[in-house]
Design an enzyme around this catalytic site. Structure first.
Site, PDB file in Angstrom:
ATOM      1  N   ASP A   1      40.445  43.928  37.091  1.00  0.00           N
ATOM      2  CA  ASP A   1      40.555  44.805  35.914  1.00  0.00           C
ATOM      3  C   ASP A   1      41.465  45.992  36.226  1.00  0.00           C
ATOM      4  O   ASP A   1      41.847  46.210  37.374  1.00  0.00           O
ATOM      5  CB  ASP A   1      39.165  45.297  35.460  1.00  0.00           C
ATOM      6  CG  ASP A   1      38.345  45.943  36.573  1.00  0.00           C
ATOM      7  OD1 ASP A   1      38.885  46.177  37.685  1.00  0.00           O
ATOM      8  OD2 ASP A   1      37.164  46.233  36.343  1.00  0.00           O
TER       9      ASP A   1
ATOM     10  N   ASN B   1      25.883  51.046  33.879  1.00  0.00           N
ATOM     11  CA  ASN B   1      25.312  50.479  32.649  1.00  0.00           C
ATOM     12  C   ASN B   1      25.247  48.960  32.724  1.00  0.00           C
ATOM     13  O   ASN B   1      25.046  48.292  31.716  1.00  0.00           O
ATOM     14  CB  ASN B   1      26.166  50.897  31.442  1.00  0.00           C
ATOM     15  CG  ASN B   1      27.609  50.420  31.572  1.00  0.00           C
ATOM     16  OD1 ASN B   1      28.012  49.917  32.625  1.00  0.00           O
ATOM     17  ND2 ASN B   1      28.380  50.554  30.526  1.00  0.00           N
TER      18      ASN B   1
ATOM     19  N   HIS C   1      27.755  46.983  33.602  1.00  0.00           N
ATOM     20  CA  HIS C   1      29.006  46.290  33.319  1.00  0.00           C
ATOM     21  C   HIS C   1      29.476  45.505  34.544  1.00  0.00           C
ATOM     22  O   HIS C   1      29.109  45.807  35.681  1.00  0.00           O
ATOM     23  CB  HIS C   1      30.100  47.244  32.799  1.00  0.00           C
ATOM     24  CG  HIS C   1      30.711  48.154  33.807  1.00  0.00           C
ATOM     25  ND1 HIS C   1      31.250  49.375  33.480  1.00  0.00           N
ATOM     26  CD2 HIS C   1      30.898  48.036  35.150  1.00  0.00           C
ATOM     27  CE1 HIS C   1      31.732  49.948  34.569  1.00  0.00           C
ATOM     28  NE2 HIS C   1      31.526  49.155  35.593  1.00  0.00           N
TER      29      HIS C   1
ATOM     30  N   GLU D   1      31.856  45.512  29.116  1.00  0.00           N
ATOM     31  CA  GLU D   1      30.796  46.472  28.817  1.00  0.00           C
ATOM     32  C   GLU D   1      29.640  45.799  28.067  1.00  0.00           C
ATOM     33  O   GLU D   1      29.793  44.660  27.605  1.00  0.00           O
ATOM     34  CB  GLU D   1      31.382  47.606  27.961  1.00  0.00           C
ATOM     35  CG  GLU D   1      32.518  48.373  28.641  1.00  0.00           C
ATOM     36  CD  GLU D   1      32.031  49.320  29.733  1.00  0.00           C
ATOM     37  OE1 GLU D   1      30.933  49.123  30.288  1.00  0.00           O
ATOM     38  OE2 GLU D   1      32.769  50.281  30.049  1.00  0.00           O
TER      39      GLU D   1
END
Ligand code: PGA
Length: 240
Positions: A56, A125, A127, A132
């Site tokens: 990414d 979170n 991810h 996400e």
């Protein structure tokens, strides 16, 4: 842990002559790349035939930007390993046409059929890469809107405040086709999200939990990151 993971990577690639390796950036895997580098230098592992695909990147950045994903991996791994440019395919978050960037990365992976080993971290979170909560479990490479928690924790990679709004990332569908997934987490601050990802429901609201559907998933944790698990965890040199 880095040495153990490196051993497992070596074992997984034992019969693969020209593997495609996908390294996450971030703090967690840095020691693994240092260990792989050390082994390349002392010829206990041969990475000359490996090719690499980036996981990414922040939209608006590429390897020229200090703190970008590519910048970290260039410095910690690709450059010291002297990887030729034609064996690396990495999202350019500054590219004018990000859809083309996604298509190029998917096409590169297509030359191998699938990724052989992907090294993944986990966000606060849950991810995975920049997928996400709510991401399509079958998604391919795409541009994602970053969650507020990712925008905030992402600041740690930069020396001054950055506007982090979007990412460009391999999709969960792309990753789920990999032969081996290594999910790494270190430190107590990851303990709660690791517990949810491994012991909570498998849900798109926590992308890392979806990795449990992959038969080749390996989760590597230090004692801190494993600290909230209710199950017995196999510890190095300590039988269950
Ligand atoms: P970290 O990042 O390895 O720097 O903790 C992991 C992630 O956010 O995916």
């Amino acid at each position: 842990m880095a040495a153990d993971v490196a051993d497992r990577v070596k074992e997984c690639l034992r019969f693969t002559s020209r593997p495609l390796f996908c390294p996450a950036s971030g703090d967690t895997p840095a020691a693994l790349y240092a260990e792989l580098l050390r082994r390349a230098m002392d010829h206990t592992m041969n990475m000359r035939e490996w090719s690499f695909v980036g996981l990414d990147e922040w939209v608006g950045m590429n390897g020229e930007d200090a703190g970008s994903c590519r910048y970290y991996i260039d410095r910690g791994f690709f450059h010291p390993l002297n990887v030729p440019a034609d064996r690396i395919c990495f999202f350019d978050g500054r590219a004018p046409d990000l859809q083309k960037e996604c298509a190029d990365v998917e096409r590169f992976i297509g030359r191998w059929g699938r990724i052989d080993v992907a090294i993944l971290g986990i966000g606060p979170n849950g991810h995975v890469a920049m997928n996400e909560p709510g991401s399509d479990p079958a998604g391919r490479s795409h541009v994602s809107e970053l969650h507020p928690a990712t925008r905030e924790t992402g600041q740690k990679y930069f020396s001054c405040h950055q506007t982090l709004e979007r990412g460009i990332t391999l999709g969960l569908g792309t990753l789920m086709e990999a032969r081996h997934l290594f999910l790494l987490a270190i430190g107590e601050k990851k303990a709660e999200i690791i517990r949810k990802a491994l012991e909570g429901p498998i849900t798109t609201e926590l992308p890392a939990s979806l990795l449990r559907n992959h038969p080749g998933l390996e989760v590597w944790l230090d004692a801190g990151a494993a600290g909230s698990l209710s199950v017995a965890v196999m510890q190095k040199d300590k039988p269950l």
